[in-house]
Design a protein around this motif. Structure first.
Motif, PDB file in Angstrom:
ATOM      1  N   PHE A  30       0.792  -1.223   0.000  1.00  0.00           N
ATOM      2  CA  PHE A  30       0.000   0.000   0.000  1.00  0.00           C
ATOM      3  C   PHE A  30       0.831   1.284   0.000  1.00  0.00           C
ATOM      4  CE2 PHE A  30      -3.166  -2.993   1.727  1.00  0.00           C
ATOM      5  CZ  PHE A  30      -4.196  -2.753   0.821  1.00  0.00           C
ATOM      6  N   GLU A  31       2.115   1.203  -0.310  1.00  0.00           N
ATOM      7  CA  GLU A  31       2.936   2.409  -0.311  1.00  0.00           C
ATOM      8  C   GLU A  31       2.401   3.472  -1.276  1.00  0.00           C
ATOM      9  OE1 GLU A  31       7.471   4.063  -1.088  1.00  0.00           O
ATOM     10  OE2 GLU A  31       7.101   1.920  -1.213  1.00  0.00           O
ATOM     11  N   PRO A  32       2.037   3.119  -2.527  1.00  0.00           N
ATOM     12  CA  PRO A  32       1.531   4.164  -3.436  1.00  0.00           C
ATOM     13  C   PRO A  32       0.268   4.847  -2.907  1.00  0.00           C
ATOM     14  CG  PRO A  32       2.052   2.170  -4.672  1.00  0.00           C
ATOM     15  CD  PRO A  32       2.147   1.823  -3.205  1.00  0.00           C
ATOM     16  N   GLN A  33      -0.639   4.082  -2.322  1.00  0.00           N
ATOM     17  CA  GLN A  33      -1.866   4.673  -1.789  1.00  0.00           C
ATOM     18  C   GLN A  33      -1.578   5.568  -0.597  1.00  0.00           C
ATOM     19  OE1 GLN A  33      -1.437   1.464  -2.572  1.00  0.00           O
ATOM     20  NE2 GLN A  33      -3.064   0.901  -4.000  1.00  0.00           N
ATOM     21  N   LEU A  34      -0.656   5.144   0.256  1.00  0.00           N
ATOM     22  CA  LEU A  34      -0.294   5.957   1.412  1.00  0.00           C
ATOM     23  C   LEU A  34       0.344   7.267   0.974  1.00  0.00           C
ATOM     24  CD1 LEU A  34      -0.177   6.255   4.447  1.00  0.00           C
ATOM     25  CD2 LEU A  34       1.930   4.928   4.450  1.00  0.00           C
ATOM     26  N   ARG A  35       1.256   7.187   0.023  1.00  0.00           N
ATOM     27  CA  ARG A  35       1.877   8.409  -0.499  1.00  0.00           C
ATOM     28  C   ARG A  35       0.835   9.318  -1.153  1.00  0.00           C
ATOM     29  NH1 ARG A  35       7.255   8.989  -0.580  1.00  0.00           N
ATOM     30  NH2 ARG A  35       8.533   7.211  -0.004  1.00  0.00           N
ATOM     31  N   LEU A  37      -2.409   9.536  -0.405  1.00  0.00           N
ATOM     32  CA  LEU A  37      -3.189  10.178   0.649  1.00  0.00           C
ATOM     33  C   LEU A  37      -2.418  11.320   1.296  1.00  0.00           C
ATOM     34  CD1 LEU A  37      -4.865   7.126   2.380  1.00  0.00           C
ATOM     35  CD2 LEU A  37      -6.011   8.976   1.176  1.00  0.00           C
ATOM     36  N   LEU A  38      -1.150  11.078   1.623  1.00  0.00           N
ATOM     37  CA  LEU A  38      -0.346  12.132   2.249  1.00  0.00           C
ATOM     38  C   LEU A  38      -0.163  13.317   1.308  1.00  0.00           C
ATOM     39  CD1 LEU A  38       2.311   9.972   4.119  1.00  0.00           C
ATOM     40  CD2 LEU A  38       0.428  11.271   5.125  1.00  0.00           C
ATOM     41  N   GLY A  39      -0.126  13.041   0.015  1.00  0.00           N
ATOM     42  CA  GLY A  39       0.010  14.114  -0.964  1.00  0.00           C
ATOM     43  C   GLY A  39      -1.222  14.992  -1.077  1.00  0.00           C
ATOM     44  N   GLN A  40      -2.365  14.510  -0.615  1.00  0.00           N
ATOM     45  CA  GLN A  40      -3.612  15.271  -0.691  1.00  0.00           C
ATOM     46  C   GLN A  40      -3.876  16.108   0.555  1.00  0.00           C
ATOM     47  OE1 GLN A  40      -6.987  12.830  -1.968  1.00  0.00           O
ATOM     48  NE2 GLN A  40      -5.481  11.326  -2.651  1.00  0.00           N
ATOM     49  N   VAL A  41      -3.112  15.852   1.616  1.00  0.00           N
ATOM     50  CA  VAL A  41      -3.318  16.562   2.876  1.00  0.00           C
ATOM     51  C   VAL A  41      -2.451  17.812   2.884  1.00  0.00           C
ATOM     52  CG1 VAL A  41      -3.177  16.352   5.389  1.00  0.00           C
ATOM     53  CG2 VAL A  41      -3.808  14.377   4.019  1.00  0.00           C
ATOM     54  N   ARG A  42      -2.936  18.856   3.492  1.00  0.00           N
ATOM     55  CA  ARG A  42      -2.206  20.128   3.524  1.00  0.00           C
ATOM     56  C   ARG A  42      -0.782  19.937   4.053  1.00  0.00           C
ATOM     57  NH1 ARG A  42      -5.744  23.796   7.258  1.00  0.00           N
ATOM     58  NH2 ARG A  42      -3.848  24.949   7.565  1.00  0.00           N
ATOM     59  N   PRO A  43       0.171  20.656   3.513  1.00  0.00           N
ATOM     60  CA  PRO A  43       1.584  20.454   3.883  1.00  0.00           C
ATOM     61  C   PRO A  43       1.922  20.864   5.318  1.00  0.00           C
ATOM     62  CG  PRO A  43       1.366  22.230   2.286  1.00  0.00           C
ATOM     63  CD  PRO A  43       0.009  21.615   2.438  1.00  0.00           C
ATOM     64  N   PRO A  56      14.054   0.353   5.302  1.00  0.00           N
ATOM     65  CA  PRO A  56      14.521   1.476   4.484  1.00  0.00           C
ATOM     66  C   PRO A  56      13.421   2.180   3.687  1.00  0.00           C
ATOM     67  CG  PRO A  56      16.096  -0.314   4.346  1.00  0.00           C
ATOM     68  CD  PRO A  56      14.915  -0.834   5.123  1.00  0.00           C
ATOM     69  N   ALA A  57      12.471   1.442   3.115  1.00  0.00           N
ATOM     70  CA  ALA A  57      11.395   2.076   2.346  1.00  0.00           C
ATOM     71  C   ALA A  57      10.533   2.952   3.240  1.00  0.00           C
ATOM     72  CB  ALA A  57      10.534   1.023   1.650  1.00  0.00           C
ATOM     73  N   LEU A  58      10.291   2.509   4.460  1.00  0.00           N
ATOM     74  CA  LEU A  58       9.499   3.289   5.398  1.00  0.00           C
ATOM     75  C   LEU A  58      10.276   4.513   5.864  1.00  0.00           C
ATOM     76  CD1 LEU A  58       6.828   3.451   6.806  1.00  0.00           C
ATOM     77  CD2 LEU A  58       7.731   1.974   8.596  1.00  0.00           C
ATOM     78  N   GLU A  59      11.568   4.364   6.020  1.00  0.00           N
ATOM     79  CA  GLU A  59      12.398   5.507   6.395  1.00  0.00           C
ATOM     80  C   GLU A  59      12.372   6.563   5.296  1.00  0.00           C
ATOM     81  OE1 GLU A  59      16.714   6.332   8.432  1.00  0.00           O
ATOM     82  OE2 GLU A  59      15.935   4.288   8.296  1.00  0.00           O
ATOM     83  N   ALA A  60      12.345   6.133   4.044  1.00  0.00           N
ATOM     84  CA  ALA A  60      12.259   7.076   2.919  1.00  0.00           C
ATOM     85  C   ALA A  60      10.933   7.834   2.962  1.00  0.00           C
ATOM     86  CB  ALA A  60      12.411   6.336   1.600  1.00  0.00           C
ATOM     87  N   LEU A  61       9.841   7.138   3.272  1.00  0.00           N
ATOM     88  CA  LEU A  61       8.550   7.816   3.398  1.00  0.00           C
ATOM     89  C   LEU A  61       8.594   8.825   4.531  1.00  0.00           C
ATOM     90  CD1 LEU A  61       5.477   8.112   2.751  1.00  0.00           C
ATOM     91  CD2 LEU A  61       5.122   6.457   4.577  1.00  0.00           C
ATOM     92  N   ALA A  62       9.191   8.444   5.648  1.00  0.00           N
ATOM     93  CA  ALA A  62       9.284   9.354   6.788  1.00  0.00           C
ATOM     94  C   ALA A  62      10.050  10.620   6.405  1.00  0.00           C
ATOM     95  CB  ALA A  62       9.956   8.651   7.968  1.00  0.00           C
ATOM     96  N   ARG A  63      11.143  10.465   5.683  1.00  0.00           N
ATOM     97  CA  ARG A  63      11.907  11.638   5.246  1.00  0.00           C
ATOM     98  C   ARG A  63      11.076  12.519   4.312  1.00  0.00           C
ATOM     99  NH1 ARG A  63      16.063   7.947   4.760  1.00  0.00           N
ATOM    100  NH2 ARG A  63      15.766   7.847   2.510  1.00  0.00           N
ATOM    101  N   ASP A  64      10.278  11.900   3.451  1.00  0.00           N
ATOM    102  CA  ASP A  64       9.462  12.657   2.497  1.00  0.00           C
ATOM    103  C   ASP A  64       8.246  13.316   3.151  1.00  0.00           C
ATOM    104  OD1 ASP A  64      11.206  11.764   0.558  1.00  0.00           O
ATOM    105  OD2 ASP A  64       9.833  10.239  -0.245  1.00  0.00           O
TER     106      ASP A  64
END
Length: 117
Positions: A30-35, A37-43, A56-64
């Protein structure tokens, strides 16, 4: 994706996001869906990201997705803590939940740290 397709859910005004079991979401693909959703929420949102492991993939999401993140690690980084126990109690109503918790909270806090959902 269904929410976007139907146009029934807009997240532009959300100010607080909680992602629990993020490692499981990633392992289930579900990484694409999670990204998305986060992209639709105010910054300027506040975001909480919980995960038993931090691959590592989760750490990359956290950084983003996180601004000035604080990382709290219990046990060894990268592995689920072996000394954590999980207790599940299914109760019939909201009133039963509060009653159960209020009668046991003193005992539970005496055992150490806890997380109640």
């Amino acid at each position: 994706e269904m929410c976007k397709a139907k146009g029934g859910l807009t997240l532009g005004r959300a100010t607080f996001v909680v992602v629990d079991e993020a490692d499981r979401l990633f392992s289930m693909g579900f990484e694409p869906q999670l990204r998305s959703l986060l992209g639709q929420v105010r910054p300027d949102r506040q975001t909480l990201l919980f995960s038993a492991t931090f691959r590592p993939a989760l750490e990359a999401l956290a950084r983003d997705a996180l601004h000035e993140p604080v990382r709290l690690t219990i046990g060894e980084a990268g592995d689920a803590a072996a000394d954590v126990s999980q207790i599940v109690e299914v109760l019939p109503s909201e009133d039963a939940k509060w009653g159960w918790l209020s009668t046991r909270l003193g005992h539970l806090t005496g055992l150490g740290s806890g997380l109640v959902f």
